[in-house]
Design a protein around this motif. Structure first.
Motif, PDB file in Angstrom:
ATOM      1  N   ARG A 627      29.575  43.203  53.452  1.00 53.27           N
ATOM      2  CA  ARG A 627      29.891  41.850  53.912  1.00 53.27           C
ATOM      3  C   ARG A 627      30.625  41.032  52.856  1.00 53.27           C
ATOM      4  O   ARG A 627      31.621  40.360  53.149  1.00 53.27           O
ATOM      5  CB  ARG A 627      28.591  41.141  54.309  1.00 53.27           C
ATOM      6  N   GLU A 628      30.153  41.082  51.632  1.00 52.70           N
ATOM      7  CA  GLU A 628      30.694  40.210  50.595  1.00 52.70           C
ATOM      8  C   GLU A 628      31.917  40.795  49.889  1.00 52.70           C
ATOM      9  O   GLU A 628      32.819  40.052  49.487  1.00 52.70           O
ATOM     10  CB  GLU A 628      29.601  39.914  49.550  1.00 52.70           C
ATOM     11  N   LEU A 629      31.954  42.111  49.732  1.00 53.30           N
ATOM     12  CA  LEU A 629      33.005  42.714  48.914  1.00 53.30           C
ATOM     13  C   LEU A 629      33.867  43.720  49.664  1.00 53.30           C
ATOM     14  O   LEU A 629      34.851  44.225  49.104  1.00 53.30           O
ATOM     15  CB  LEU A 629      32.379  43.411  47.693  1.00 53.30           C
ATOM     16  N   GLY A 630      33.507  44.022  50.900  1.00 58.50           N
ATOM     17  CA  GLY A 630      34.270  45.014  51.643  1.00 58.50           C
ATOM     18  C   GLY A 630      34.114  46.415  51.098  1.00 58.50           C
ATOM     19  O   GLY A 630      35.014  47.254  51.237  1.00 58.50           O
ATOM     20  N   VAL A 631      32.974  46.703  50.463  1.00 62.64           N
ATOM     21  CA  VAL A 631      32.717  48.014  49.864  1.00 62.64           C
ATOM     22  C   VAL A 631      31.751  48.783  50.760  1.00 62.64           C
ATOM     23  O   VAL A 631      30.638  48.319  51.033  1.00 62.64           O
ATOM     24  CB  VAL A 631      32.130  47.872  48.443  1.00 62.64           C
ATOM     25  N   GLN A 632      32.183  49.948  51.218  1.00 63.20           N
ATOM     26  CA  GLN A 632      31.345  50.803  52.050  1.00 63.20           C
ATOM     27  C   GLN A 632      30.812  51.953  51.201  1.00 63.20           C
ATOM     28  O   GLN A 632      31.589  52.643  50.531  1.00 63.20           O
ATOM     29  CB  GLN A 632      32.158  51.360  53.224  1.00 63.20           C
ATOM     30  N   VAL A 633      29.499  52.168  51.223  1.00 59.74           N
ATOM     31  CA  VAL A 633      28.906  53.254  50.444  1.00 59.74           C
ATOM     32  C   VAL A 633      27.896  54.004  51.305  1.00 59.74           C
ATOM     33  O   VAL A 633      27.284  53.435  52.216  1.00 59.74           O
ATOM     34  CB  VAL A 633      28.206  52.736  49.169  1.00 59.74           C
ATOM     35  N   THR A 634      27.724  55.271  51.002  1.00 59.61           N
ATOM     36  CA  THR A 634      26.697  56.065  51.669  1.00 59.61           C
ATOM     37  C   THR A 634      25.352  55.822  50.995  1.00 59.61           C
ATOM     38  O   THR A 634      25.271  55.247  49.905  1.00 59.61           O
ATOM     39  CB  THR A 634      27.038  57.559  51.576  1.00 59.61           C
ATOM     40  N   ASP A 635      24.286  56.288  51.649  1.00 58.59           N
ATOM     41  CA  ASP A 635      22.950  56.134  51.069  1.00 58.59           C
ATOM     42  C   ASP A 635      22.857  56.850  49.724  1.00 58.59           C
ATOM     43  O   ASP A 635      22.238  56.341  48.774  1.00 58.59           O
ATOM     44  CB  ASP A 635      21.891  56.691  52.022  1.00 58.59           C
ATOM     45  N   ASP A 636      23.485  58.016  49.631  1.00 59.52           N
ATOM     46  CA  ASP A 636      23.429  58.777  48.385  1.00 59.52           C
ATOM     47  C   ASP A 636      24.150  58.035  47.257  1.00 59.52           C
ATOM     48  O   ASP A 636      23.632  57.935  46.137  1.00 59.52           O
ATOM     49  CB  ASP A 636      24.057  60.154  48.594  1.00 59.52           C
ATOM     50  N   GLU A 655      34.400  48.521  39.292  1.00 61.71           N
ATOM     51  CA  GLU A 655      35.244  48.041  40.381  1.00 61.71           C
ATOM     52  C   GLU A 655      34.465  47.093  41.296  1.00 61.71           C
ATOM     53  O   GLU A 655      34.997  46.061  41.742  1.00 61.71           O
ATOM     54  CB  GLU A 655      35.786  49.226  41.183  1.00 61.71           C
ATOM     55  N   ILE A 656      33.218  47.397  41.570  1.00 60.43           N
ATOM     56  CA  ILE A 656      32.383  46.473  42.362  1.00 60.43           C
ATOM     57  C   ILE A 656      32.237  45.150  41.622  1.00 60.43           C
ATOM     58  O   ILE A 656      32.351  44.065  42.218  1.00 60.43           O
ATOM     59  CB  ILE A 656      31.008  47.114  42.642  1.00 60.43           C
ATOM     60  N   GLY A 657      31.988  45.224  40.302  1.00 59.90           N
ATOM     61  CA  GLY A 657      31.871  44.004  39.517  1.00 59.90           C
ATOM     62  C   GLY A 657      33.151  43.203  39.503  1.00 59.90           C
ATOM     63  O   GLY A 657      33.129  41.962  39.562  1.00 59.90           O
ATOM     64  N   ARG A 658      34.290  43.881  39.432  1.00 61.51           N
ATOM     65  CA  ARG A 658      35.572  43.179  39.415  1.00 61.51           C
ATOM     66  C   ARG A 658      35.776  42.399  40.716  1.00 61.51           C
ATOM     67  O   ARG A 658      36.202  41.243  40.703  1.00 61.51           O
ATOM     68  CB  ARG A 658      36.710  44.178  39.220  1.00 61.51           C
ATOM     69  N   ARG A 659      35.463  43.026  41.838  1.00 58.84           N
ATOM     70  CA  ARG A 659      35.605  42.333  43.126  1.00 58.84           C
ATOM     71  C   ARG A 659      34.663  41.143  43.219  1.00 58.84           C
ATOM     72  O   ARG A 659      35.036  40.069  43.712  1.00 58.84           O
ATOM     73  CB  ARG A 659      35.335  43.307  44.276  1.00 58.84           C
ATOM     74  N   ALA A 660      33.430  41.352  42.791  1.00 60.90           N
ATOM     75  CA  ALA A 660      32.453  40.258  42.847  1.00 60.90           C
ATOM     76  C   ALA A 660      32.870  39.107  41.935  1.00 60.90           C
ATOM     77  O   ALA A 660      32.731  37.930  42.290  1.00 60.90           O
ATOM     78  CB  ALA A 660      31.075  40.775  42.454  1.00 60.90           C
ATOM     79  N   ALA A 661      33.386  39.430  40.750  1.00 58.92           N
ATOM     80  CA  ALA A 661      33.796  38.388  39.808  1.00 58.92           C
ATOM     81  C   ALA A 661      34.941  37.563  40.361  1.00 58.92           C
ATOM     82  O   ALA A 661      34.977  36.324  40.204  1.00 58.92           O
ATOM     83  CB  ALA A 661      34.179  39.026  38.475  1.00 58.92           C
ATOM     84  N   GLU A 662      35.908  38.204  41.013  1.00 57.96           N
ATOM     85  CA  GLU A 662      37.026  37.473  41.608  1.00 57.96           C
ATOM     86  C   GLU A 662      36.527  36.448  42.624  1.00 57.96           C
ATOM     87  O   GLU A 662      37.082  35.357  42.760  1.00 57.96           O
ATOM     88  CB  GLU A 662      37.988  38.455  42.285  1.00 57.96           C
ATOM     89  N   LYS A 663      35.470  36.801  43.320  1.00 54.31           N
ATOM     90  CA  LYS A 663      34.951  35.917  44.363  1.00 54.31           C
ATOM     91  C   LYS A 663      34.004  34.859  43.814  1.00 54.31           C
ATOM     92  O   LYS A 663      34.001  33.708  44.282  1.00 54.31           O
ATOM     93  CB  LYS A 663      34.227  36.764  45.417  1.00 54.31           C
TER      94      LYS A 663
END
Length: 672
Positions: A627-636, A655-663
């Motif tokens: 919802r917040e970052l547009g990142v899709q991940v599997t359970d694993d 990369e997740i941190g970079r997206r979150a920081a931009e927002k």
């Protein structure tokens, strides 16, 4: 910049230095009265510029904040003549006085021939808000005067000089200091002693390169200036240089000696506010998230100031737990975030390297030697008192043999800073590599750290020293001791302490601990509180709610249950810290505590909010990431992201941190 009532207000801050002649013939007696009148007029122009600035940039502030919004300082060595004329005019105009003395006080007083002059010196010195003695050599007085002049230039916006216009006749003279000030881009106001009614100005502009200058062309850089011209120039300095927590010159990026203290650490810890505090969570390889947030913060500051800003210069106090202690230490040593990212990417695979002969349940998962090597690459052989730490620095570890959290900082006023006569090592002398290694000694993942705490420590017995170096030996010795086939080695706890990761204290999120150290009386930093006086920025390493069902207990259920209970306890402590920080702090971007509480942004303790609080983090939950970052991940993949010990996930975490920081990280958070 418009004022934001929810943020710390901007301040009209100006630092004014002085250099000039002391006595006749270069400073005629008959010139003193008109000189004093002219200097008074200059300070009136400064006040006029401040009023104009306050009527625009500070117009929307409440009266309580407006009263705190002007911070003018005059910096003087208090010598006879020019130094005292400007110091007295500044005090009369409402400025604070900071004294920079080239020699120790008693030695410097010998410069003043009469009892009347020494009395005047003592009187002005007593009125100084800050005094620093550079401890120059009496045998080399000119060099001591030069050092004091250059020290002053490090942190002023305007230089007033009463100067005859002659080129420098030797070291430490007025002309040398004026030339250096112009070369540094400092605004210089010049009054000739024989023409005391005229003022000339040398100033290229707040956002322009300094003028090329030499002793031959120095006077050609000046032009006549009336009160209106001085007001306009000072207002430009105020408007271009204002930032939360610093003076008109902006952050002291690369400034080796800031304000009126002997080093930048003491300026940050004990100088005037407002203050900025940075707290970094623990979390193993998930520290890659922290690095991404810090890169965003640094980038916004670079863009705003038009040059590279070190976060160690920007923040007054940085601290961390576990992996946060490594990153905070690097920032305090002046590293840029690009360098932090570089060694962090290298650190993870080396630090989280499994032991070849590991015996499960009897031995730590990873060999700590790789981690120590990487820490040494960052901090070297420095100790906690090192002047290379350019700002306040704190880390958190846990001493198991005494059952006490160690919240230890490079605060020279703190208890236990100095070594005692009983042999204990004072905090100032602890090697940084030992402290950081102790803060990162996570149970199960790494062996605990056995650190000397006394100068009287005996050599470790072979029964301990050898297992410390050879991991399989430690496990085998422990098993033999457990079976009663070997006598356990004894360690004197007055000589050695047993330390583990600070994350097993309530302070894996160290923001509350750092706030306490910065404000509570026993630590003797005692920063004033209030959203206009203190901002706390807290950066996380990813959060999630640990869950363990009965069906997932499986084999070795009691070991698994104990481990998950510890992880859950750490999470509960972090939630409690977040709730307290939001309750006490003014939150421009609050986080949801839980479904029952929501946020506490609109709830305040008795007496009101104590600071401005900003929290940056990532929720390692599938729904939130999508919802917040547009990142899709599997359970694993999600499970691996949540782990603290998988170096192969560093790039994805970053990369997740970079997206979150931009927002999440907004310019107004940093520059309000």
């Amino acid at each position: 910049m418009s004022a934001d009532p929810s943020a710390a207000p901007p301040r009209a801050r100006l630092r004014v230095g002085v250099t000039g002649h002391r006595m006749p013939p270069k400073l005629p007696h008959e010139s003193e009265a008109p000189l004093r009148a002219r200097i008074d007029g200059i300070f009136d122009a400064f006040a006029g510029a401040a009023r104009k600035f306050e009527n625009t940039s500070l117009a929307n502030l409440p009266a309580r904040d407006s009263a705190l919004a002007r911070d003018f300082v005059v910096v003087s060595s208090l010598a006879e003549g020019a130094d005292r004329i400007v110091a007295e005019a500044g005090l009369a105009g409402g400025c604070k006085l900071e004294a920079v003395l080239p020699l120790k006080v008693d030695e410097y007083a010998k410069d003043f021939a009469t009892a009347q002059s020494r009395t005047k010196f003592d009187s002005l010195l007593a009125r100084a808000a800050q005094v620093v003695s550079l401890d120059g050599s009496p045998a080399e007085r000119p060099h001591a005067y030069e050092a004091a002049g250059l020290f002053m230039l490090e942190d002023i916006d305007v230089l007033i000089t009463i100067w005859d216009g002659e080129i420098a006749a030797g070291v430490g003279g007025t002309a040398q200091i004026v030339e250096r000030a112009i070369a540094d881009g400092i605004m210089v106001l010049w009054i000739e002693p024989t023409h005391p009614h005229a003022v000339q100005i040398s100033y290229a502009g707040a956002n322009k390169a300094a003028q090329p200058v030499s002793s031959e062309n120095i006077k050609s850089t000046f032009r006549p200036a009336d009160e209106a011209a001085i007001m306009q120039a000072v207002q430009e300095i105020l408007e271009s240089g204002i930032r939360h927590g610093q003076g008109a010159a902006g952050p002291e990026a690369g400034n080796p000696v800031a304000s009126s203290f002997e080093n930048s650490r003491d300026h940050h810890l004990f100088g005037p506010g407002p203050k900025l505090l940075l707290a970094l969570d623990g979390g193993g390889v998930r520290g890659a998230l922290t690095v991404a947030f810090l890169e965003r913060i640094e980038s916004l500051l670079d863009q705003h100031y038009g040059r590279e800003i070190r976060l160690g210069d920007y923040f007054d106090f940085v601290g961390g737990t576990s992996t946060g202690s490594i990153i905070a230490g690097a920032l305090a040593l002046g590293y840029r975030t690009e360098q932090v990212k570089d060694f962090y990417v290298r650190l993870a695979p080396s630090a989280f390297k499994g032991s070849r002969w590991r015996i499960p349940l009897l031995q730590a998962k990873f060999d700590a030697s790789g981690l120590r090597t990487q820490i040494e690459a960052v901090v070297g052989n420095r100790v906690l008192k090192s002047a290379d730490l350019i700002t306040g620095y704190c880390l958190i570890t846990k001493r198991m043999d005494t059952g006490s959290p160690w919240i230890i900082a490079n605060n020279p006023r703190a208890p236990y800073w100095k070594s005692t006569g009983h042999g204990e090592i004072g905090n100032e002398d602890y090697p940084l590599v030992n402290l950081v290694r102790a803060s990162t000694a996570a149970p199960h993942f790494f062996d605990p750290e056995l650190l000397p705490i006394s100068r009287n420590e005996a050599l470790l017995p072979d029964a301990v020293a050898k297992p410390l170096k050879v991991s399989p030996a430690r496990a085998i010795y422990a098993l033999l001791e457990r079976l009663g086939l070997r006598h356990p080695a004894k360690i004197d706890s007055s000589n050695y302490g047993l330390f583990v990761d600070g994350g097993v204290t309530p302070h894996n999120n160290p923001s509350l601990a750092l706030f306490q150290m910065a404000t509570l009386k026993p630590f003797k930093i005692e920063w004033p509180t209030g959203p206009d006086k203190l901002t706390i920025m807290s950066v996380g390493t990813g959060t999630y709610r640990p869950r363990l069902s009965y069906q997932n207990l499986g084999f070795a259920r009691f070991t698994k249950l104990a481990f998950h209970a510890l992880i859950s306890l750490m999470t509960d402590a972090e939630v409690l810290v977040m709730a307290l920080m939001q309750w006490m702090g003014e939150c421009p971007a609050p986080w949801t505590i839980n479904s029952e509480v929501g946020t506490l942004a609109d709830v305040a303790p008795p007496g009101g909010k104590l600071f401005r609080f900003l929290r940056y983090d990532v929720r390692l939950e599938k729904e939130w990431l999508a919802r917040e970052l547009g990142v899709q991940v599997t359970d694993d993949v999600l499970e691996r992201l949540r782990g603290m010990d998988d170096p192969s996930m560093v790039d994805q975490l970053y990369e997740i941190g970079r997206r979150a920081a931009e927002k999440q990280v907004k310019p107004e958070h940093l520059l309000a």
